[in-house]
Design an enzyme around this catalytic site. Structure first.
Site, PDB file in Angstrom:
ATOM      1  N   ALA A  13       0.830  -1.317  -0.010  1.00 54.19           N
ATOM      2  CA  ALA A  13       0.170  -0.026  -0.069  1.00 54.19           C
ATOM      3  C   ALA A  13       0.717   1.167  -0.022  1.00 54.19           C
ATOM      4  CB  ALA A  13      -0.967   0.185   0.967  1.00 54.19           C
ATOM      5  N   TYR A 150       8.217 -14.476 -13.412  1.00 58.79           N
ATOM      6  CA  TYR A 150       7.145 -13.838 -12.983  1.00 58.79           C
ATOM      7  C   TYR A 150       5.810 -14.280 -13.283  1.00 58.79           C
ATOM      8  CZ  TYR A 150       4.328  -9.481 -12.365  1.00 58.79           C
ATOM      9  OH  TYR A 150       3.225  -8.499 -11.927  1.00 58.79           O
TER      10      TYR A 150
HETATM   11  N1  LIG Z   1       2.342  -2.178 -12.513  1.00 57.69           N
HETATM   12  C1  LIG Z   1       2.125  -2.900 -13.634  1.00 57.69           C
HETATM   13  O1  LIG Z   1       2.115  -2.743 -14.809  1.00 57.69           O
HETATM   14  C2  LIG Z   1       1.479  -4.269 -13.171  1.00 57.69           C
HETATM   15  C3  LIG Z   1       0.772  -5.185 -14.046  1.00 57.69           C
HETATM   16  C4  LIG Z   1      -0.009  -6.281 -13.680  1.00 57.69           C
HETATM   17  C5  LIG Z   1       0.249  -6.491 -12.198  1.00 57.69           C
HETATM   18  N2  LIG Z   1       0.852  -5.963 -11.446  1.00 57.69           N
HETATM   19  C6  LIG Z   1       0.983  -6.234 -10.085  1.00 57.69           C
HETATM   20  O2  LIG Z   1       0.306  -5.237  -8.934  1.00 57.69           O
HETATM   21  C7  LIG Z   1       0.940  -5.155  -7.658  1.00 57.69           C
HETATM   22  C8  LIG Z   1       1.097  -3.655  -7.388  1.00 57.69           C
HETATM   23  O3  LIG Z   1       2.298  -3.472  -8.298  1.00 57.69           O
HETATM   24  P1  LIG Z   1       2.597  -2.026  -8.471  1.00 57.69           P
HETATM   25  O4  LIG Z   1       2.251  -1.832 -10.039  1.00 57.69           O
HETATM   26  O5  LIG Z   1       1.716  -1.025  -7.760  1.00 57.69           O
HETATM   27  O6  LIG Z   1       4.086  -1.838  -8.401  1.00 57.69           O
HETATM   28  P2  LIG Z   1       4.783  -1.026  -7.333  1.00 57.69           P
HETATM   29  O7  LIG Z   1       4.397   0.560  -7.412  1.00 57.69           O
HETATM   30  O8  LIG Z   1       6.230  -0.961  -7.490  1.00 57.69           O
HETATM   31  O9  LIG Z   1       4.341  -1.160  -5.776  1.00 57.69           O
HETATM   32  C9  LIG Z   1       4.489  -2.498  -5.293  1.00 57.69           C
HETATM   33  C10 LIG Z   1       4.229  -2.321  -3.826  1.00 57.69           C
HETATM   34  O10 LIG Z   1       4.904  -3.819  -3.239  1.00 57.69           O
HETATM   35  C11 LIG Z   1       5.392  -3.538  -1.810  1.00 57.69           C
HETATM   36  N3  LIG Z   1       6.368  -4.737  -1.747  1.00 57.69           N
HETATM   37  C12 LIG Z   1       7.526  -4.881  -2.558  1.00 57.69           C
HETATM   38  N4  LIG Z   1       8.177  -5.633  -1.891  1.00 57.69           N
HETATM   39  C13 LIG Z   1       7.688  -5.996  -0.935  1.00 57.69           C
HETATM   40  C14 LIG Z   1       7.965  -6.977   0.369  1.00 57.69           C
HETATM   41  N5  LIG Z   1       9.099  -7.859   0.387  1.00 57.69           N
HETATM   42  N6  LIG Z   1       6.927  -6.715   1.579  1.00 57.69           N
HETATM   43  C15 LIG Z   1       6.055  -6.117   1.539  1.00 57.69           C
HETATM   44  N7  LIG Z   1       5.537  -5.250   0.343  1.00 57.69           N
HETATM   45  C16 LIG Z   1       6.712  -5.104  -0.554  1.00 57.69           C
HETATM   46  C17 LIG Z   1       6.052  -2.144  -2.179  1.00 57.69           C
HETATM   47  O11 LIG Z   1       6.365  -1.319  -1.117  1.00 57.69           O
HETATM   48  P3  LIG Z   1       7.556  -1.280  -0.285  1.00 57.69           P
HETATM   49  O12 LIG Z   1       8.728  -1.187  -1.170  1.00 57.69           O
HETATM   50  O13 LIG Z   1       7.231  -0.012   0.715  1.00 57.69           O
HETATM   51  O14 LIG Z   1       7.701  -2.577   0.593  1.00 57.69           O
HETATM   52  C18 LIG Z   1       4.766  -1.446  -2.901  1.00 57.69           C
HETATM   53  O15 LIG Z   1       4.070  -0.733  -1.974  1.00 57.69           O
HETATM   54  C19 LIG Z   1       1.959  -6.422  -7.906  1.00 57.69           C
HETATM   55  O16 LIG Z   1       1.648  -7.472  -7.380  1.00 57.69           O
HETATM   56  C20 LIG Z   1       2.322  -6.461  -9.398  1.00 57.69           C
HETATM   57  O17 LIG Z   1       2.826  -7.617  -9.854  1.00 57.69           O
HETATM   58  C21 LIG Z   1       1.491  -4.575 -11.746  1.00 57.69           C
END
Ligand SMILES: NC(=O)c1ccc[n+]([C@@H]2O[C@H](COP(=O)([O-])OP(=O)(O)OC[C@H]3O[C@@H](n4cnc5c(N)ncnc54)[C@H](OP(=O)(O)O)[C@@H]3O)[C@@H](O)[C@H]2O)c1
Length: 247
Positions: A13, A150
């Protein structure tokens, strides 16, 4: 499920899709536990997002997931909604996948969500129901070069979701999977890469324009509300799920 007056855990979040989802749930009247590794960021966000609390946890560590769910239940008194959103990408040719990195992504993107589900299910069963939303990815429906580590884990998350859904339907616990499309967040920059990528390609790119994090969050909340099994960011992704080419 109507999210008003419900309690929700949103992992990941601190940025991107998770942050937009937390903001939207709060706006709609839910209490939200903001979860990620970044304590200070979460505390600052919590002071801005009404009815939210900050709970630090590394979702790749099962003992931290257990502590996080216990803390949320202690502070909120119940857990109605779990959004398993924390995650990062890992790009590598199948032949070159680094096994240690693969294990880390497996722990974060699959075992973490499983552990969180296992921790919230008893609370939800006791309360008479709940909603669990697991964030997969459009690439789980595709076979793209460099995406094996992934995408295979995100596909496993989808199968885990749909199986648990069947197992929990008599407990009034809906388990759903969301397939976001390319979304404008820090995701690309945070992706671990064992393939060289020019800086210019670090920006999200695909056959259709990327979505905003708010758009993805809207889909997630629609999933909580409808309780549908699978929520696709766009209708053309449903065709991918049936193995058809994009429209
Ligand atoms: N953006 C895309 O194009 C896309 C497309 C399809 C699916 N998704 C999925 O959507 C989800 C959110 O991604 P996003 O696009 O919002 O990316 P993002 O902006 O990089 O956010 C990722 C989030 O995950 C947290 N995180 C990372 N490693 C962690 C850990 N070890 N423990 C706890 N929290 C952790 C990060 O917080 P901290 O660094 O503060 O821990 C951050 O809040 C992911 O599951 C991703 O695979 C994204």
């Amino acid at each position: 499920m109507d999210v008003k007056d419900k309690t929700a855990i949103v992992t990941g979040a601190s940025s991107g899709i998770g942050l937009s989802t937390a903001r939207l749930l709060s706006k709609m009247g839910a209490k939200v536990a903001l979860v990620s590794r970044s304590k200070e960021k979460l505390e600052k966000l919590s002071s801005e997002i009404p009815n939210s609390i900050a709970v630090q946890a590394d979702m790749s560590r099962v003992f931290e997931v257990k502590r996080m769910v216990k803390e949320v239940n202690d502070r909120f008194g119940k857990i109605d909604i779990l959004v398993n959103n924390a995650g990062i990408g890992y790009d590598a040719l199948a032949e070159k996948i680094d096994v240690d990195t693969f294990h880390y992504i497996f722990d974060l993107d699959l075992v973490g969500p499983l552990a969180a589900m296992q921790q919230v299910i008893p609370h939800m069963r006791k309360q008479g129901g709940g909603a669990i939303i697991n964030i997969s990815s459009a690439v789980a429906l595709m076979t793209l070069p460099n995406n094996a580590p992934y995408a295979s884990i995100k596909r496993a998350l989808a199968v885990l979701t749909l199986t648990a859904r069947e197992e929990l339907k008599n407990d009034n616990i809906t388990v759903s999977v969301v397939y976001p499309y390319i979304t404008l967040t820090d995701f690309e920059r945070n992706t671990i890469r064992d393939v060289p990528v020019p800086e210019s390609e670090l920006e999200p790119h695909g056959p259709f324009p990327p979505d905003s994090a708010d758009y993805a969050a809207q889909k997630i909340v629609e999933g909580i509300e409808s309780g549908e099994a699978e929520i696709f960011a766009h209708d053309w992704l449903k065709n991918r799920a049936r193995g058809n080419p994009p429209q």
